[in-house]
Design a protein around this motif. Structure first.
Motif, short mmCIF file in Angstrom:
data_model
loop_
_atom_site.label_atom_id
_atom_site.label_comp_id
_atom_site.label_asym_id
_atom_site.label_seq_id
_atom_site.Cartn_x
_atom_site.Cartn_y
_atom_site.Cartn_z
N ALA A 1 29.03 -9.36 -5.12
CA ALA A 1 27.83 -9.38 -4.28
C ALA A 1 28.20 -8.97 -2.87
O ALA A 1 29.38 -9.03 -2.47
N ILE B 1 30.71 -22.70 -7.65
CA ILE B 1 29.55 -22.05 -7.04
C ILE B 1 29.74 -21.94 -5.54
O ILE B 1 29.44 -20.90 -4.94
N PHE C 1 21.98 -15.02 -0.94
CA PHE C 1 23.26 -15.01 -1.64
C PHE C 1 23.50 -16.35 -2.34
O PHE C 1 23.88 -16.40 -3.52
N PHE C 2 23.25 -17.45 -1.63
CA PHE C 2 23.52 -18.76 -2.22
C PHE C 2 22.46 -19.16 -3.24
O PHE C 2 22.77 -19.83 -4.24
N GLU D 1 21.06 -17.08 -5.24
CA GLU D 1 21.48 -16.34 -6.44
C GLU D 1 22.77 -16.91 -7.01
O GLU D 1 22.96 -16.97 -8.24
N ARG D 2 23.65 -17.34 -6.12
CA ARG D 2 24.92 -17.92 -6.54
C ARG D 2 24.69 -19.18 -7.40
O ARG D 2 25.44 -19.45 -8.34
N LEU E 1 33.27 -11.80 -5.68
CA LEU E 1 31.99 -12.50 -5.76
C LEU E 1 30.91 -11.66 -6.43
O LEU E 1 29.82 -12.17 -6.73
N SER F 1 19.26 -23.77 1.06
CA SER F 1 19.14 -23.13 -0.25
C SER F 1 18.44 -24.08 -1.21
O SER F 1 19.00 -25.10 -1.62
N TYR G 1 28.53 -9.75 0.92
CA TYR G 1 28.91 -11.03 1.53
C TYR G 1 28.83 -10.91 3.04
O TYR G 1 29.22 -9.89 3.62
N PHE H 1 34.12 -20.87 -4.56
CA PHE H 1 34.49 -19.48 -4.88
C PHE H 1 35.82 -19.32 -5.60
O PHE H 1 36.36 -18.21 -5.64
N VAL I 1 29.56 -19.69 -13.71
CA VAL I 1 30.92 -19.84 -13.19
C VAL I 1 31.60 -21.00 -13.93
O VAL I 1 30.98 -21.68 -14.74
N LYS J 1 24.43 -18.36 -10.99
CA LYS J 1 25.51 -17.55 -11.57
C LYS J 1 26.36 -18.39 -12.52
O LYS J 1 26.64 -19.56 -12.26
#
Length: 235
Positions: free
Chosen positions: A188, A34, A19-20, A22-23, A186, A92, A190, A37, A28, A26
């Motif tokens: 996604a 990031i 998740f992170f 990919e985050r 988000l 990450s 979670y 949120f 934003v 993203k």
């Protein structure tokens, strides 16, 4: 997808890591968004409020600081002219990449490493550390691994180490676990564990410490009815 109340249900650590990672890619409003949120303005407000609370309670002047779960390295900007040296760890790779590119300070280092698999002999800064910082990370760690982390922290601190920990907690009588819960906000799935204040205090009692103080934080920015943010100062 599930919202689980009261059950001590494990979440998948690899899914959290994915998740992170990919985050990190993203689009934003800002780098802060990031990991926090929220939009740029509210992320900056949260960051500033947490910085101010830290300064009110922790002395980091000429100290060695370890941040566990550093994300994009947002705290490095804060510490670069306040501490002797800072080391940020995160599992990450993509977030650590952002941290290294954004915060190239002589006394700040970043390293890819899991919070519950800290390899003491591989750390870029030699322990013990005078300050330990953990911000919004423990919610992604299962109970068994949190016990491991507590033991790891005890091996890298001294008698005078100060800890500053910020986490979202459950406002209810029991914890709330989000497991593969799809978040429209988000965009996604979670995974997170919202423990109660008492649960965290039980974990923190296992640290080599004399006092645990807690503070409500981000109250004006909290839009949730079941959770709120709390900072713990442990000495």
């Amino acid at each position: 997808m599930a919202r689980l109340y009261g059950d001590n249900e494990d979440i998948n650590s690899e899914k959290v890591k994915d998740f992170f990672n990919e985050r990190a890619n993203k689009k934003v409003d800002s780098d802060l968004s990031i990991v926090l949120f929220q939009d740029k303005e509210n992320s900056e407000r949260r960051n500033s409020e947490e910085n101010a609370l830290f300064l009110e309670n922790i002395d980091c002047s000429d100290k060695k600081v370890l941040e566990i779960g550093c994300g994009i390295g947002r705290w490095a900007e804060f510490f670069k002219d306040k501490c002797q040296c800072y080391l940020g760890l995160d599992y990450s790779e993509n977030l650590v990449g952002i941290a290294k590119n954004s915060h190239n300070f002589d006394n700040c280092n970043f390293q890819v490493m899991s919070a519950f698999d800290i390899k003491i002999d591989e750390l870029l800064v030699e322990p013990p550390f005078d300050v330990i910082l953990i911000s919004q990370v423990l919610m992604y760690i299962n109970d068994d691994n949190l016990k491991v982390l507590i033991n790891e922290i005890n091996t890298v601190i001294s008698d005078d180490t100060q800890l500053f920990i910020t986490e979202p907690i459950s406002c209810m009588d029991s914890r709330l676990t989000l497991k593969d819960f799809y978040s429209d906000e988000l965009e996604a799935d979670y995974n997170a564990i919202y423990r109660t204040e008492n649960e965290y205090r039980e974990f923190f009692q296992k640290l080599n410490c004399n006092e645990i103080n807690s503070f409500d934080i981000f109250m004006e920015l909290n839009e949730r009815s079941e959770t709120q943010y709390m900072s713990f100062v442990i000495k």
